[in-house]
Design a protein around this motif. Structure first.
Motif, PDB file in Angstrom:
ATOM      1  N   VAL A   1       0.855  -1.174   0.000  1.00 11.51           N
ATOM      2  CA  VAL A   1       0.000   0.000   0.000  1.00 11.51           C
ATOM      3  C   VAL A   1       0.895   1.228   0.000  1.00 11.51           C
ATOM      4  O   VAL A   1       1.784   1.362   0.834  1.00 11.51           O
ATOM      5  CB  VAL A   1      -0.919   0.011   1.241  1.00 11.51           C
ATOM      6  N   PHE A   2       0.643   2.117  -0.969  1.00 11.18           N
ATOM      7  CA  PHE A   2       1.402   3.352  -1.093  1.00 11.18           C
ATOM      8  C   PHE A   2       0.427   4.499  -0.848  1.00 11.18           C
ATOM      9  O   PHE A   2      -0.577   4.616  -1.542  1.00 11.18           O
ATOM     10  CB  PHE A   2       2.030   3.459  -2.486  1.00 11.18           C
ATOM     11  N   GLU A   3       0.724   5.341   0.161  1.00 10.30           N
ATOM     12  CA  GLU A   3      -0.194   6.408   0.543  1.00 10.30           C
ATOM     13  C   GLU A   3       0.471   7.771   0.433  1.00 10.30           C
ATOM     14  O   GLU A   3       1.613   7.934   0.841  1.00 10.30           O
ATOM     15  CB  GLU A   3      -0.668   6.206   1.989  1.00 10.30           C
ATOM     16  N   THR A   4      -0.251   8.741  -0.139  1.00  7.89           N
ATOM     17  CA  THR A   4       0.171  10.136  -0.131  1.00  7.89           C
ATOM     18  C   THR A   4      -0.973  10.960   0.449  1.00  7.89           C
ATOM     19  O   THR A   4      -2.009  10.408   0.829  1.00  7.89           O
ATOM     20  CB  THR A   4       0.492  10.651  -1.559  1.00  7.89           C
ATOM     21  N   ASP A   5      -0.823  12.274   0.462  1.00  6.98           N
ATOM     22  CA  ASP A   5      -1.882  13.139   0.973  1.00  6.98           C
ATOM     23  C   ASP A   5      -3.112  13.138   0.073  1.00  6.98           C
ATOM     24  O   ASP A   5      -4.213  13.470   0.519  1.00  6.98           O
ATOM     25  CB  ASP A   5      -1.390  14.581   1.112  1.00  6.98           C
ATOM     26  N   THR A   6      -2.938  12.775  -1.206  1.00  8.85           N
ATOM     27  CA  THR A   6      -4.049  12.856  -2.154  1.00  8.85           C
ATOM     28  C   THR A   6      -4.489  11.522  -2.729  1.00  8.85           C
ATOM     29  O   THR A   6      -5.558  11.437  -3.326  1.00  8.85           O
ATOM     30  CB  THR A   6      -3.685  13.783  -3.333  1.00  8.85           C
ATOM     31  N   ALA A   7      -3.672  10.474  -2.583  1.00  5.43           N
ATOM     32  CA  ALA A   7      -4.005   9.204  -3.241  1.00  5.43           C
ATOM     33  C   ALA A   7      -3.488   8.013  -2.452  1.00  5.43           C
ATOM     34  O   ALA A   7      -2.552   8.115  -1.661  1.00  5.43           O
ATOM     35  CB  ALA A   7      -3.423   9.177  -4.652  1.00  5.43           C
ATOM     36  N   VAL A   8      -4.129   6.864  -2.704  1.00  4.87           N
ATOM     37  CA  VAL A   8      -3.717   5.577  -2.150  1.00  4.87           C
ATOM     38  C   VAL A   8      -3.645   4.595  -3.315  1.00  4.87           C
ATOM     39  O   VAL A   8      -4.556   4.538  -4.138  1.00  4.87           O
ATOM     40  CB  VAL A   8      -4.717   5.063  -1.089  1.00  4.87           C
ATOM     41  N   LEU A   9      -2.551   3.849  -3.395  1.00  6.39           N
ATOM     42  CA  LEU A   9      -2.413   2.824  -4.423  1.00  6.39           C
ATOM     43  C   LEU A   9      -2.228   1.486  -3.721  1.00  6.39           C
ATOM     44  O   LEU A   9      -1.430   1.366  -2.787  1.00  6.39           O
ATOM     45  CB  LEU A   9      -1.205   3.106  -5.319  1.00  6.39           C
ATOM     46  N   VAL A  10      -3.005   0.486  -4.144  1.00  7.18           N
ATOM     47  CA  VAL A  10      -2.923  -0.858  -3.579  1.00  7.18           C
ATOM     48  C   VAL A  10      -2.420  -1.796  -4.664  1.00  7.18           C
ATOM     49  O   VAL A  10      -2.989  -1.847  -5.756  1.00  7.18           O
ATOM     50  CB  VAL A  10      -4.299  -1.337  -3.064  1.00  7.18           C
ATOM     51  N   GLU A  11      -1.343  -2.508  -4.365  1.00  5.50           N
ATOM     52  CA  GLU A  11      -0.772  -3.477  -5.309  1.00  5.50           C
ATOM     53  C   GLU A  11      -0.762  -4.860  -4.656  1.00  5.50           C
ATOM     54  O   GLU A  11       0.069  -5.151  -3.802  1.00  5.50           O
ATOM     55  CB  GLU A  11       0.642  -3.072  -5.710  1.00  5.50           C
ATOM     56  N   PRO A  12      -1.704  -5.729  -5.015  1.00  5.35           N
ATOM     57  CA  PRO A  12      -1.755  -7.071  -4.425  1.00  5.35           C
ATOM     58  C   PRO A  12      -0.447  -7.834  -4.660  1.00  5.35           C
ATOM     59  O   PRO A  12       0.162  -7.726  -5.730  1.00  5.35           O
ATOM     60  CB  PRO A  12      -2.916  -7.738  -5.166  1.00  5.35           C
ATOM     61  N   VAL A  13      -0.024  -8.576  -3.647  1.00  2.00           N
ATOM     62  CA  VAL A  13       1.192  -9.383  -3.739  1.00  2.00           C
ATOM     63  C   VAL A  13       0.784 -10.816  -4.063  1.00  2.00           C
ATOM     64  O   VAL A  13       0.084 -11.460  -3.284  1.00  2.00           O
ATOM     65  CB  VAL A  13       1.993  -9.337  -2.415  1.00  2.00           C
ATOM     66  N   GLU A  14       1.222 -11.285  -5.213  1.00  2.00           N
ATOM     67  CA  GLU A  14       0.880 -12.636  -5.661  1.00  2.00           C
ATOM     68  C   GLU A  14       1.946 -13.629  -5.194  1.00  2.00           C
ATOM     69  O   GLU A  14       3.137 -13.385  -5.322  1.00  2.00           O
ATOM     70  CB  GLU A  14       0.797 -12.683  -7.187  1.00  2.00           C
ATOM     71  N   VAL A  15       1.483 -14.754  -4.640  1.00  2.00           N
ATOM     72  CA  VAL A  15       2.369 -15.847  -4.241  1.00  2.00           C
ATOM     73  C   VAL A  15       1.907 -17.096  -4.986  1.00  2.00           C
ATOM     74  O   VAL A  15       0.788 -17.578  -4.766  1.00  2.00           O
ATOM     75  CB  VAL A  15       2.327 -16.083  -2.705  1.00  2.00           C
ATOM     76  N   ALA A  16       2.773 -17.604  -5.885  1.00  2.00           N
ATOM     77  CA  ALA A  16       2.424 -18.790  -6.674  1.00  2.00           C
ATOM     78  C   ALA A  16       2.303 -19.999  -5.756  1.00  2.00           C
ATOM     79  O   ALA A  16       3.042 -20.141  -4.776  1.00  2.00           O
ATOM     80  CB  ALA A  16       3.471 -19.038  -7.746  1.00  2.00           C
TER      81      ALA A  16
END
Length: 188
Positions: free
Chosen positions: A122-137
């Motif tokens: 999870v990457f958070e700033t004052d204006t946005a949040v980005l979620v990048e799921p972590v894949e485990v094979a």
């Protein structure tokens, strides 16, 4: 385009009514609202032959950034094919718990038989949040099929989402959805 005379809800194909009704829910509260003006026209779709204008049912509720566009079910039955059990991809969405920090992030990913998504970056700033799921094979799986399915991961934000926009990274080769806003619904 959306100012054209609309179609009464009773004339909509039954296959798209639930999605259309859900799309008209209030973005903040999740409360049900009447359908916005819905029209039948050609809409943009990504296909295996590039972007194409195809018969669609479309509407643009006042409080939504993007219009609702559903492929006409009659056209889909006659002119498209996908492997049995694989659904069409739709835009991603998330559900925010009442604490304002616990986010259930839904996305299109590798099928459960081939991979798990136990966590996300999870990457958070004052204006946005980005979620990048972590894949485990999963162990022992030496190949993957060329399809994806709807998956979800639950994350806890460092600060309440508040007025920040949730954005997605897009998935799969040739994806052009990096940075697009993701719809956030409040938990019921």
């Amino acid at each position: 385009m959306f100012d054209a005379p609309g179609v009464p809800e009773s004339e909509l194909p039954p296959e798209i009514v639930p999605a259309a009704v859900d799309y008209c829910r209030d973005v903040q509260s999740g409360a049900q609202r009447p359908l916005a003006n819905i029209i039948r026209a050609n809409g943009p779709f990504a296909t295996d032959r590039g972007n194409r204008e195809l018969p669609a049912w479309m509407m643009h509720p006042d409080d939504r950034r993007w219009p609702f566009i559903a492929l006409d079910p009659d056209f889909e039955r006659r002119m498209t094919w996908r492997p049995p059990g694989v659904g069409a991809a739709h835009h991603e969405e998330a559900v925010l718990a009442h604490d304002g920090r616990t986010l259930t992030f839904r996305f299109i990913g590798t099928p459960a038989q081939y991979a798990d998504y136990p966590d996300a970056e999870v990457f958070e700033t004052d204006t946005a949040v980005l979620v990048e799921p972590v894949e485990v094979a999963r162990d022992g799986d030496g190949y993957r099929l060329a399809y994806a399915e709807e998956r979800e991961v639950v994350v806890r934000l460092a600060a309440p989402l508040g007025n920040r926009v949730l954005i997605g990274i897009g998935h799969g080769p040739g994806t052009t959805t990096f940075g697009l806003p993701i719809t956030v619904l409040t938990a019921a």
